[in-house]
Design a protein around this motif. Structure first.
Motif, PDB file in Angstrom:
ATOM      1  N   ILE A  34       0.716  -1.291   0.030  1.00  0.00           N
ATOM      2  CA  ILE A  34      -0.014   0.085  -0.136  1.00  0.00           C
ATOM      3  C   ILE A  34       1.029   1.173  -0.119  1.00  0.00           C
ATOM      4  CG2 ILE A  34      -1.954  -1.127   0.807  1.00  0.00           C
ATOM      5  CD1 ILE A  34      -1.625   0.128   3.682  1.00  0.00           C
ATOM      6  N   ALA A  35       2.019   1.173   0.540  1.00  0.00           N
ATOM      7  CA  ALA A  35       2.695   2.462   0.427  1.00  0.00           C
ATOM      8  C   ALA A  35       3.302   2.676  -0.857  1.00  0.00           C
ATOM      9  CB  ALA A  35       4.205   2.019   1.246  1.00  0.00           C
ATOM     10  N   ASN A  36       3.480   1.386  -1.796  1.00  0.00           N
ATOM     11  CA  ASN A  36       4.134   1.598  -3.104  1.00  0.00           C
ATOM     12  C   ASN A  36       2.745   2.246  -3.843  1.00  0.00           C
ATOM     13  OD1 ASN A  36       6.490   0.705  -2.776  1.00  0.00           O
ATOM     14  ND2 ASN A  36       5.852  -1.358  -3.073  1.00  0.00           N
ATOM     15  N   LEU A  37       1.529   1.822  -3.506  1.00  0.00           N
ATOM     16  CA  LEU A  37       0.220   2.350  -4.028  1.00  0.00           C
ATOM     17  C   LEU A  37       0.063   3.585  -3.754  1.00  0.00           C
ATOM     18  CD1 LEU A  37      -1.859  -0.843  -3.892  1.00  0.00           C
ATOM     19  CD2 LEU A  37      -0.764   0.153  -6.084  1.00  0.00           C
ATOM     20  N   GLY A  38       0.687   4.513  -2.892  1.00  0.00           N
ATOM     21  CA  GLY A  38       0.535   5.826  -2.608  1.00  0.00           C
ATOM     22  C   GLY A  38      -0.225   6.074  -1.730  1.00  0.00           C
ATOM     23  N   PHE A  39      -0.752   5.182  -0.748  1.00  0.00           N
ATOM     24  CA  PHE A  39      -1.390   5.386   0.474  1.00  0.00           C
ATOM     25  C   PHE A  39      -0.437   6.209   1.580  1.00  0.00           C
ATOM     26  CE2 PHE A  39      -3.993   2.064  -1.080  1.00  0.00           C
ATOM     27  CZ  PHE A  39      -4.951   1.871  -0.256  1.00  0.00           C
ATOM     28  N   GLU A  40      -0.982   6.807   2.348  1.00  0.00           N
ATOM     29  CA  GLU A  40      -0.364   7.731   3.253  1.00  0.00           C
ATOM     30  C   GLU A  40      -0.243   7.288   4.607  1.00  0.00           C
ATOM     31  OE1 GLU A  40      -1.954  11.373   1.997  1.00  0.00           O
ATOM     32  OE2 GLU A  40      -0.284  11.829   0.653  1.00  0.00           O
ATOM     33  N   ASN A  41       0.527   7.705   5.742  1.00  0.00           N
ATOM     34  CA  ASN A  41       0.282   7.302   7.083  1.00  0.00           C
ATOM     35  C   ASN A  41       0.085   5.945   7.158  1.00  0.00           C
ATOM     36  OD1 ASN A  41       0.253   7.987   9.501  1.00  0.00           O
ATOM     37  ND2 ASN A  41      -1.796   8.734   9.768  1.00  0.00           N
ATOM     38  N   VAL A  42       0.992   5.037   6.519  1.00  0.00           N
ATOM     39  CA  VAL A  42       1.084   3.551   6.463  1.00  0.00           C
ATOM     40  C   VAL A  42       1.645   3.117   7.847  1.00  0.00           C
ATOM     41  CG1 VAL A  42       1.931   1.509   5.362  1.00  0.00           C
ATOM     42  CG2 VAL A  42       1.283   3.196   4.123  1.00  0.00           C
ATOM     43  N   ARG A  43       1.250   2.373   8.723  1.00  0.00           N
ATOM     44  CA  ARG A  43       1.618   2.045   9.941  1.00  0.00           C
ATOM     45  C   ARG A  43       0.915   0.704  10.559  1.00  0.00           C
ATOM     46  NH1 ARG A  43      -2.660   5.631  10.093  1.00  0.00           N
ATOM     47  NH2 ARG A  43      -4.406   5.349  11.645  1.00  0.00           N
ATOM     48  N   THR A  44       1.470   0.435  11.588  1.00  0.00           N
ATOM     49  CA  THR A  44       0.851  -0.780  12.360  1.00  0.00           C
ATOM     50  C   THR A  44       0.705  -0.569  13.995  1.00  0.00           C
ATOM     51  OG1 THR A  44       3.165  -1.474  13.143  1.00  0.00           O
ATOM     52  CG2 THR A  44       2.193  -2.612  10.954  1.00  0.00           C
ATOM     53  N   ASP A  45      -0.275  -1.351  14.213  1.00  0.00           N
ATOM     54  CA  ASP A  45      -0.495  -0.881  15.924  1.00  0.00           C
ATOM     55  C   ASP A  45       0.147  -2.186  16.694  1.00  0.00           C
ATOM     56  OD1 ASP A  45      -2.372  -3.090  16.004  1.00  0.00           O
ATOM     57  OD2 ASP A  45      -3.932  -1.689  15.605  1.00  0.00           O
ATOM     58  N   ASP A  46      -0.130  -1.850  18.073  1.00  0.00           N
ATOM     59  CA  ASP A  46       0.503  -3.101  18.867  1.00  0.00           C
ATOM     60  C   ASP A  46      -0.297  -4.305  18.823  1.00  0.00           C
ATOM     61  OD1 ASP A  46       1.934  -1.158  19.880  1.00  0.00           O
ATOM     62  OD2 ASP A  46       0.649  -0.820  21.808  1.00  0.00           O
ATOM     63  N   ALA A  47      -1.360  -4.627  18.056  1.00  0.00           N
ATOM     64  CA  ALA A  47      -1.647  -6.021  17.928  1.00  0.00           C
ATOM     65  C   ALA A  47      -1.288  -6.513  16.561  1.00  0.00           C
ATOM     66  CB  ALA A  47      -3.438  -5.896  17.697  1.00  0.00           C
ATOM     67  N   GLY A  48      -0.791  -5.605  15.766  1.00  0.00           N
ATOM     68  CA  GLY A  48      -0.095  -6.057  14.381  1.00  0.00           C
ATOM     69  C   GLY A  48      -1.144  -5.993  13.191  1.00  0.00           C
ATOM     70  N   GLU A 122      -9.628 -11.944  13.718  1.00  0.00           N
ATOM     71  CA  GLU A 122     -11.117 -11.856  13.321  1.00  0.00           C
ATOM     72  C   GLU A 122     -11.502 -13.374  13.661  1.00  0.00           C
ATOM     73  OE1 GLU A 122     -15.166 -12.128  11.818  1.00  0.00           O
ATOM     74  OE2 GLU A 122     -13.616 -13.106  11.137  1.00  0.00           O
ATOM     75  N   GLU A 123     -10.953 -14.179  13.099  1.00  0.00           N
ATOM     76  CA  GLU A 123     -11.442 -15.423  13.432  1.00  0.00           C
ATOM     77  C   GLU A 123     -11.204 -16.332  14.563  1.00  0.00           C
ATOM     78  OE1 GLU A 123     -13.452 -16.838  11.087  1.00  0.00           O
ATOM     79  OE2 GLU A 123     -12.724 -15.699   9.194  1.00  0.00           O
ATOM     80  N   SER A 124     -10.420 -15.438  15.463  1.00  0.00           N
ATOM     81  CA  SER A 124     -10.213 -16.130  16.833  1.00  0.00           C
ATOM     82  C   SER A 124     -10.633 -15.383  17.968  1.00  0.00           C
ATOM     83  CB  SER A 124      -8.797 -16.571  16.971  1.00  0.00           C
ATOM     84  OG  SER A 124      -7.881 -15.599  16.551  1.00  0.00           O
ATOM     85  N   THR A 125      -9.601 -14.695  18.294  1.00  0.00           N
ATOM     86  CA  THR A 125      -9.841 -13.753  19.703  1.00  0.00           C
ATOM     87  C   THR A 125     -10.379 -12.344  19.441  1.00  0.00           C
ATOM     88  OG1 THR A 125      -7.717 -12.613  19.168  1.00  0.00           O
ATOM     89  CG2 THR A 125      -7.856 -14.653  20.840  1.00  0.00           C
ATOM     90  N   ALA A 126     -10.474 -11.761  18.171  1.00  0.00           N
ATOM     91  CA  ALA A 126     -11.137 -10.539  17.862  1.00  0.00           C
ATOM     92  C   ALA A 126      -9.974  -9.411  18.603  1.00  0.00           C
ATOM     93  CB  ALA A 126     -12.552 -10.084  18.308  1.00  0.00           C
ATOM     94  N   ASN A 127      -8.822  -9.840  18.756  1.00  0.00           N
ATOM     95  CA  ASN A 127      -7.835  -8.889  19.231  1.00  0.00           C
ATOM     96  C   ASN A 127      -7.526  -7.609  18.606  1.00  0.00           C
ATOM     97  OD1 ASN A 127      -7.509  -9.903  21.788  1.00  0.00           O
ATOM     98  ND2 ASN A 127      -5.616 -11.066  21.227  1.00  0.00           N
ATOM     99  N   GLY A 128      -7.772  -7.996  17.211  1.00  0.00           N
ATOM    100  CA  GLY A 128      -7.395  -6.888  16.338  1.00  0.00           C
ATOM    101  C   GLY A 128      -8.576  -5.833  15.938  1.00  0.00           C
ATOM    102  N   GLN A 131      -8.246  -3.751  19.420  1.00  0.00           N
ATOM    103  CA  GLN A 131      -7.030  -2.664  19.276  1.00  0.00           C
ATOM    104  C   GLN A 131      -7.345  -1.870  18.601  1.00  0.00           C
ATOM    105  OE1 GLN A 131      -3.975  -2.677  21.158  1.00  0.00           O
ATOM    106  NE2 GLN A 131      -3.796  -0.631  20.029  1.00  0.00           N
ATOM    107  N   LEU A 132      -8.092  -1.783  17.461  1.00  0.00           N
ATOM    108  CA  LEU A 132      -8.189  -0.788  16.300  1.00  0.00           C
ATOM    109  C   LEU A 132      -9.240   0.182  17.165  1.00  0.00           C
ATOM    110  CD1 LEU A 132      -9.540  -0.929  12.916  1.00  0.00           C
ATOM    111  CD2 LEU A 132     -10.893   0.040  14.599  1.00  0.00           C
ATOM    112  N   LEU A 133      -9.924  -0.159  18.090  1.00  0.00           N
ATOM    113  CA  LEU A 133     -10.668   0.720  18.956  1.00  0.00           C
ATOM    114  C   LEU A 133      -9.981   1.454  19.862  1.00  0.00           C
ATOM    115  CD1 LEU A 133     -14.064  -1.611  19.764  1.00  0.00           C
ATOM    116  CD2 LEU A 133     -13.928   0.371  18.294  1.00  0.00           C
ATOM    117  N   ARG A 134      -8.920   1.026  20.419  1.00  0.00           N
ATOM    118  CA  ARG A 134      -8.056   1.624  21.329  1.00  0.00           C
ATOM    119  C   ARG A 134      -7.142   2.819  20.277  1.00  0.00           C
ATOM    120  NH1 ARG A 134      -7.815  -3.399  24.210  1.00  0.00           N
ATOM    121  NH2 ARG A 134      -6.081  -4.151  22.690  1.00  0.00           N
TER     122      ARG A 134
END
Ligand SMILES: [Zn+2]
Length: 369
Positions: A34-48, A122-128, A131-134
């Motif tokens: 996505i960085a190559n496709l021109g998306f900005e602010n590309v990042r990850t969070d603590d959950a991955g 999504e298929e297991s703990t819904a941790n993702g 974390q997105l909510l946080r």
């Protein structure tokens, strides 16, 4: 992105096996992509989870798909209009279509912002999604990418409660079995009472509107040579929108109480392993109208609203963030989690147009609303 580039993206995503908990490799791939496709602010969070943005200003819309799949590798195979692979339906084609659609929205730039999120587990703990909510994303709308088929919008999901019960009776020699309560048999008796009670209480017309119960595991313990005196039961409840997780847990506890009155020698303890409230999205929002219009224009047929008996990340997000939400994505969900998982590429490409047009309509209507 042209059609071939969009298909290549999906195929590359399928080639990277990413069962729940093992999304890292796919996350790295998508971040670069996505960085190559021109998306900005590309990042990850603590959950991955990964994020990327297109455009700026308001309104902003979250397009959220999951990177994980259920376990079970399926070799990638393309046969004319069909592409086979684990996650082809649930739900890499949705996430790939969201990325493709957002990328082609680049010209909108300052009239609104699209945040694409690829979440984990999504298929297991819904941790993702938790974390997105946080991360407190500032969004006005959200679409979740799950297979609804290109003509349909999913607006409702059932809730879920996972419970573990420990059931205990007095131990004793197996030779005295006629005198003792067998924990496995008694626990199963209790299970039948739970099932009957919940079915009697909340069984309406159709599966979606009923509470359904599923015993998923039984495990027993006994001292050597003894009658089993401990039994663990794991079970899963699916809840319609009018039954909260609290109500269902209370109903189960009431069964315990009655059972213990009849069987004073047993002890029962329980533990709620996980709970997700049922969710119904508002059908009367600009977001739904934008999707409806986009489906009509792209597919040439009126859309349908779907209710699903599973749960999705929309349940957790929608319960907390009070913005218009919907679930939409290509694929036949009856193929989800099967050995036969495959997507029609024509359908995948259509869904890209639907996401794109829906966002264009939404952004232009939002300004005039
Ligand atoms: Zn899914």
């Amino acid at each position: 992105m042209d059609n071939e580039a969009s298909i290549r993206l999906l195929q590359d995503m399928l080639e990277i096996y990413s069962p729940s908990g093992k999304e890292q490799k796919l996350a790295n791939f998508l971040k670069d992509e996505i960085a190559n496709l021109g998306f900005e602010n590309v990042r990850t969070d603590d959950a991955g989870n990964i994020y990327g943005e297109i455009g700026s200003g308001s309104p902003s819309i979250l397009l959220c798909g999951h990177m994980d799949t259920v376990a079970g590798w399926i070799p990638i195979k393309r046969e004319e209009d069909l592409l086979y692979g684990r996650g082809a339906v649930d739900a890499k084609s949705s996430l790939a279509a969201m990325i493709s659609a957002s990328q082609t929205l680049k010209p909108i730039r300052k009239t609104g912002k699209v945040i694409v999120a690829g979440v984990v587990e999504e298929e297991s703990t819904a941790n993702g999604i938790r974390q997105l909510l946080r991360e407190n994303l500032d969004v006005n709308y959200a679409i979740f990418g799950e297979p609804s088929g290109v003509k349909n919008i999913t607006f409702a999901y059932k809730g879920r409660v996972s419970l573990k019960i420990k059931f205990q009776t007095t131990s004793g020699h197996i030779g005295a079995q006629h005198l003792l309560d067998n924990a496995v048999e008694k626990a199963f008796e209790l299970w039948n009472e739970i099932k009957t009670e919940l079915n009697d209480k909340w069984s309406q017309n159709g599966i979606f509107d009923s509470v359904t119960t599923c015993l998923v595991k039984i495990r027993s313990q006994r001292t050597s040579g003894g009658v089993p005196d401990v039994c663990f039961l794991d079970f899963d409840l699916r809840l319609p929108p009018y039954v909260t997780t609290d109500q269902s847990i209370k109903a189960v506890r009431d069964v315990f109480t009655k059972y213990k009155e009849k069987n004073p020698n047993v002890s029962i303890s329980h533990h709620v392993v996980d709970r997700i409230e049922p969710f119904m999205a508002d059908k009367n929002t600009l977001l739904m109208k934008a999707l409806e219009r986009a489906i009509l224009e792209t597919v040439g047929e009126p859309f349908k609203f779907l209710k699903k008996t599973g749960t999705g990340d929309m349940n957790i997000f929608g319960a907390e963030v009070k913005v218009p939400v919907a679930t939409y994505g290509p694929g036949d969900s009856s193929l989800s989690h099967t050995e036969n998982e495959r997507i029609k590429l024509s359908e995948y490409l259509t869904s890209i147009q639907v996401y794109k047009r829906a966002i264009e309509h939404l952004f232009s209507w939002h300004k005039h609303a």
